[in-house]
Design a protein around this motif. Structure first.
Motif, PDB file in Angstrom:
ATOM      1  N   LEU A   1     -10.947  44.512   6.936  1.00 54.88           N
ATOM      2  CA  LEU A   1     -12.409  45.167   6.904  1.00 54.88           C
ATOM      3  C   LEU A   1     -12.945  44.371   5.662  1.00 54.88           C
TER       4      LEU A   1
ATOM      5  N   LEU B   1     -10.356  54.836  10.234  1.00 58.69           N
ATOM      6  CA  LEU B   1      -9.137  53.940   9.463  1.00 58.69           C
ATOM      7  C   LEU B   1      -8.148  55.012   8.797  1.00 58.69           C
TER       8      LEU B   1
ATOM      9  N   ALA C   1      -8.403  37.834  11.505  1.00 62.95           N
ATOM     10  CA  ALA C   1      -9.163  38.920  12.237  1.00 62.95           C
ATOM     11  C   ALA C   1      -9.596  38.403  13.385  1.00 62.95           C
TER      12      ALA C   1
ATOM     13  N   ASP D   1      -0.585  50.518   9.627  1.00 64.39           N
ATOM     14  CA  ASP D   1      -1.945  49.762  10.224  1.00 64.39           C
ATOM     15  C   ASP D   1      -2.990  50.108   9.239  1.00 64.39           C
ATOM     16  N   GLU D   2      -2.966  51.371   8.517  1.00 60.81           N
ATOM     17  CA  GLU D   2      -4.344  51.726   7.526  1.00 60.81           C
ATOM     18  C   GLU D   2      -4.600  50.520   6.597  1.00 60.81           C
TER      19      GLU D   2
ATOM     20  N   HIS E   1      -8.103  41.758  17.596  1.00 60.95           N
ATOM     21  CA  HIS E   1      -8.990  42.210  16.912  1.00 60.95           C
ATOM     22  C   HIS E   1     -10.291  41.659  17.421  1.00 60.95           C
TER      23      HIS E   1
ATOM     24  N   LYS F   1      -3.462  47.323   6.715  1.00 55.84           N
ATOM     25  CA  LYS F   1      -3.735  46.173   7.359  1.00 55.84           C
ATOM     26  C   LYS F   1      -5.298  46.162   7.729  1.00 55.84           C
ATOM     27  N   SER F   2      -5.701  47.232   8.375  1.00 61.56           N
ATOM     28  CA  SER F   2      -7.024  47.328   8.740  1.00 61.56           C
ATOM     29  C   SER F   2      -8.069  47.233   7.667  1.00 61.56           C
TER      30      SER F   2
END
Length: 933
Positions: free
Chosen positions: A407, A430, A491, A399-400, A496, A402-403
């Motif tokens: 961003l 994050l 996003a 997830d890191e 999201h 991807k986030s």
């Protein structure tokens, strides 16, 4: 016989009388010599003013100043200083018991200086108007991603490429265009065209403005073109007129505008068109044919087609690996490749995502995802391309990462600042389980490299903001526009609910108010709002779930105003980033943001932000490049603040006492370029207003990164151990400078520059920093003879770049026999890559005595200038072979060394040898001992 005696007597008398008369003349003509010196100095000042005007004009044009002109101006400053010294000496002499002797010495000195000044003035006249030269333009940036290495192998592009080159050779063709789908390779093609045009010398100059956004900013386009021309704009200048004049100076020039979305008025930018300059050609790229034919009215346009099926498969196979040729995988892989629509950006990203995957079910699942991808309405992007990019996103591990990818897509167009990413990612939590900034930096670098390896991020190309970062070796990354568009689409969906919206002009402001009533706005968690040509935002932002708000204001001449109640209904906001807004006064609704952790007010007009004291959870505060005169006392209440950025706050004068020392959690503090801060010495009060003193820094036990510039070295008490108590990991500390350093690119993460600081201060205040510095610059050091012995007996083992300038007492950098109690340690200067010594009047040798083993082994660049007493550079032990002396030395620059006998000597054998011991890899940029003033 008598005649001979008389003749000899006459000669003797002549030899005796003339010198006596000359010596007496110094005494009797003292006043005349003094007046003559004063007049010559006045004439020199006139010559300097004229020369300086020519230099300033050349700088405005972006030209490079000739080195001898720069040295002339430096020498002029020294002569002015000598005049002041002369006047002071004259005053002292008039009170001395030995007035006649002093008068004689001063008169002789004045006579000599006047003669030197006459020659100096003549040199200035010889320069005439030739003080500068036009530098070569920076190299054209080329995409470094591996996806474009096979560009020349695409035969389907060869015909289009050749037709474009033919059109550029046609004198009647002024404006041509290339159009095609997003991700088809238009930018890569025009870069290839630019390179070929330069190699074939079709134009004297080729300049490019890449990745123009959907709503282009004229100033940004002008800036990109100006940078490639070496042109610098003044603040209130007519940029279009100036740019037009500069482009018209080139007889033949090609201007490339990449990725335009609508009509652009070339005259507004400053690009001459039509008969205004027949030697100027314009090459445009766009996703849509109509933009070129109808909006821009190009004379000829070329359609860049998708790759052929064979070309697409070959690129896919090369990227994904040979495993796709396995019988059980090949049919599925072929179908996956076809889903990429023959677009290189899609082929490369999806092939990278599946690289190394050998299980059939993984490939079958990927194909099903591509077939079932939701349709998209991204302008100029096919559904197939979107589905490929979405699949690449889904295959990111964790997830890191991807986030972070999503961003990046929120941060506007163009280059993405690593510093900004760090501030946002940390305060959005994050990085799971990471709370210290140092660990967050390492995690961010790792995730960015993962995204680059997946071809979802690209290296910075250098055509945008070139500012450097003390935190990161590479300050910027970028995202392909097609990838960015796809990321924003991803996003915007559940879970999201991120929104990127552009608002242009007053009509959009009305639509923005209406949009706020929609469910999309009320339910979104992140908003990136791009405002152009707007005066004021709507009265309030009704987004109760909002945690991230980014405002990019592109008003060139004005500051966007924020209504007082704008943030009243955004109480969950954790990150607020504003740029080019007017906070005069600040909206009181900022006080409602009790959960805010990051506040960026860059390039803002700031009058009163005392409300900031209510933001108790704030961890990041950035006021970089903002107009602010005083930091509010309320900043001291931000007990959890980790990062404070005050760099380039040119009007900031007052930092109240005890504000800095109150920020006990601070890990990062930058005041680079904020030159007007009125620091006060310890214990000094000045009426009611009491500024901060530098000793407050020693209370910041958690500080790891520091950037500071202080003009007055005396602000550091001699008995203070300010920097000894800090555990800095990276720093840029400039002491004794009251101007902005023009070339402020970081060579290393630990930089120390000291001007006019005595060795006593250095040993007591800066000893720890000296031992750990990687980049060290010492100027006007007046009390040190042997640098290593007096400043760091451990031998500067971490130093990579060393510069000494105008240090008149320095005799040796390294003296192996300075003291019987001290021997230079092995590996002295073992990491040193660059050594620059200039205007060291008493330097006799770089090293006196044998060089310790392991020293100077990494030296690549050696520059010695205007060291009048230098006789030899190095003294090598007899056992040193020619090959082992300086194995890495590549660049050597010697100038103004009138006493130089040889480069090195093997003193133990009494022999001296010339510079022929170097290997052929050494490049002698200049060896001219005669250019000496």
């Amino acid at each position: 016989m008598v005649d001979i005696v008389i003749s000899v007597a006459a000669k003797v008398a002549e030899c005796l009388v003339d010198p006596i008369a000359r010596q007496l003349g110094y005494l009797f003509n003292y006043r005349r010599n003094y007046v003559d010196l004063t007049e010559q100095i006045e004439m020199l000042d006139h010559a300097r003013v004229r020369l300086q005007q020519s230099v300033e004009e050349a700088n405005r044009q972006g030209d490079e100043i000739f080195p001898d002109v720069q040295e002339w101006l430096k020498g002029d400053e020294r002569i002015i200083q000598k005049k002041e010294d002369f006047i002071e000496d004259e005053k002292k002499a008039s009170k001395s018991c030995f007035y006649l002797k002093s008068r004689y010495q001063l008169s002789k000195q004045a006579k000599k200086q006047a003669g030197d000044i006459v020659l100096k003035i003549q040199q200035a006249h010889n320069f005439g108007d030739r003080v500068s030269y036009r530098p070569s333009p920076p190299p054209l940036p080329f995409i470094s991603s591996a996806s474009f290495k096979d560009y020349e192998a695409f035969q389907s592009r060869e015909s289009t490429f050749n037709q474009i080159m033919q059109a550029l050779r046609n004198e009647n063709m002024r404006m041509i265009g290339v159009w095609g789908m997003g991700g088809v390779g238009k930018t890569t093609l025009v870069k290839q065209v630019a390179q070929q045009a330069e190699e074939n010398k079709l134009f004297h100059k080729v300049v490019m403005a890449l990745n123009i956004s959907q709503t282009p900013n004229i100033a940004e386009i002008q800036g990109k073109i100006a940078r490639m021309l070496g042109l610098k704009f003044e603040a209130e200048e007519d940029r279009a007129g100036r740019l037009r004049q500069r482009l018209k100076r080139e007889e033949k020039i090609l201007v490339i505008l990449d990725d335009i979305w609508g009509k652009l008025d070339l005259r507004d930018i400053g690009i001459p068109d039509g008969d205004d300059h027949k030697g100027c050609k314009v090459l445009l790229t766009s996703r849509e044919q109509e933009v070129l034919s109808e909006d821009m009215r190009t004379q000829k346009k070329f359609h860049l087609q998708h790759l052929s099926e064979d070309e697409a498969w070959n690129l896919f196979k090369k990227t994904a690996g040979d495993s796709v040729e396995k019988p059980e995988l090949r049919p599925i892989a072929v179908d996956v490749a076809k889903k990429c629509d023959g677009l290189p950006v899609a082929i490369f990203t999806i092939a990278t995502a599946l690289r190394g995957k050998s299980r059939v079910n993984v490939w079958e699942n990927a194909l099903e995802e591509l077939r079932g991808a939701a349709p998209t309405s991204i302008r100029g992007v096919t559904e197939g391309v979107y589905s490929c990019l979405e699949l690449s996103y889904n295959h990111l591990k964790g997830d890191e990462v991807k986030s972070l990818f999503l961003l990046c897509a929120l941060l506007g167009d163009g280059d993405i600042s690593m510093d900004r990413l760090l501030q946002f990612a940390t305060c959005l939590n994050l990085f799971e389980g990471i709370y210290l900034w140092e660990k967050a930096i390492n995690r961010l670098i790792t995730l960015v490299e993962n995204l680059k390896a997946s071809s979802l991020l690209l290296d910075h190309e250098g055509d945008g903001d070139s500012s450097s970062s003390l935190l990161f070796d590479h300050a910027f990354v970028r995202m392909h526009d097609v990838v960015r568009d796809a990321a924003r689409s991803i996003a915007s969906k559940d879970p999201h609910r991120f929104v990127v919206r552009e608002a242009v002009g007053s009509q959009e402001a009305v639509e923005l108010r209406e949009w706020q009533r929609t469910d999309e706005c009320r339910n979104c968690t992140r908003i990136s709002l791009i405002c152009r040509n707007m005066d004021e935002l709507p009265q309030g932002l009704v987004c109760p779930k909002l945690e991230f708000f980014l405002l990019n204001s592109s008003n060139d001449d004005a500051y966007l105003k924020i209504p007082d109640a704008f943030f009243q209904d955004t109480k969950q906001l954790r990150i607020l980033d504003l740029s080019k807004v007017s906070l005069t006064p600040s909206p009181s609704s900022l006080g409602f943001l009790s959960n805010l952790q990051t506040l960026r007010l860059n390039q803002c007009q700031i009058q009163d932000i005392t409300v900031i004291g209510e933001l108790k959870k704030l961890q990041v505060l950035s006021l970089a490049e903002s107009y602010i005169e005083q930091l509010p006392n309320e900043v001291a209440q931000l007990s959890d603040l980790r990062m404070l950025d005050l760099q380039n706050c040119c009007w900031l004068k007052v930092i109240p006492r005890n504000v800095i020392s109150s920020l006990s959690q601070l890990e990062y503090l930058s005041m680079k370029g904020s030159l007007r801060i009125e620091w006060e010495a310890e214990g000094f009060n000045r009426g009611e207003r009491i500024n901060a003193c530098l000793s407050e820094l020693k209370h910041l036990s958690g500080l790891r990164t520091l950037e500071v510039q202080v003009s007055n070295p005396s602000l550091f008490p001699e008995d203070d151990v300010l920097f000894e108590n800090l555990n800095l990991i990276r720093y840029s500390i400039l002491i004794g400078y009251d101007w902005q350093i023009l070339n402020d690119e970081y060579k290393a993460s630990r930089r120390l520059s000291l001007r006019g600081v005595t060795s006593l201060y250095m040993v007591k205040c800066f000893s720890k920093l000296l031992k750990r510095s990687q980049e060290l610059y010492l100027c006007k050091l007046n009390d040190t003879k042997h640098v290593v012995y007096e400043l760091d007996k451990e031998g500067f083992v971490e130093l990579k770049y060393l510069t000494l300038e105008e240090c008149p007492t320095v005799q040796y950098i390294l003296h192996s026999s300075t003291s019987v109690e001290w021997v230079p340690p092995p590996n002295t200067f073992c990491m040193l890559e660059e050594l620059i010594l200039t205007w060291l009047d008493n330097l006799e040798a770089v090293c006196h005595g044998p060089i310790p083993m392991g020293s100077f082994g990494n030296l690549r660049i050696l520059r010695l200038e205007y060291c009048e007493r230098l006789k030899y550079v190095f003294s090598l032990p007899a056992q040193y072979g020619r090959e082992s002396a300086f194995p890495q030395l590549q660049n050597l620059y010697l100038c103004g060394l009138p006493e130089l006998i040889s480069f090195y000597s093997t003193r133990s054998s009494g022999t001296q040898e010339s510079m022929t011991f170097f290997s052929q890899q050494v490049s002698y940029y200049s060896i001219s001992n005669f250019c000496h003033y």
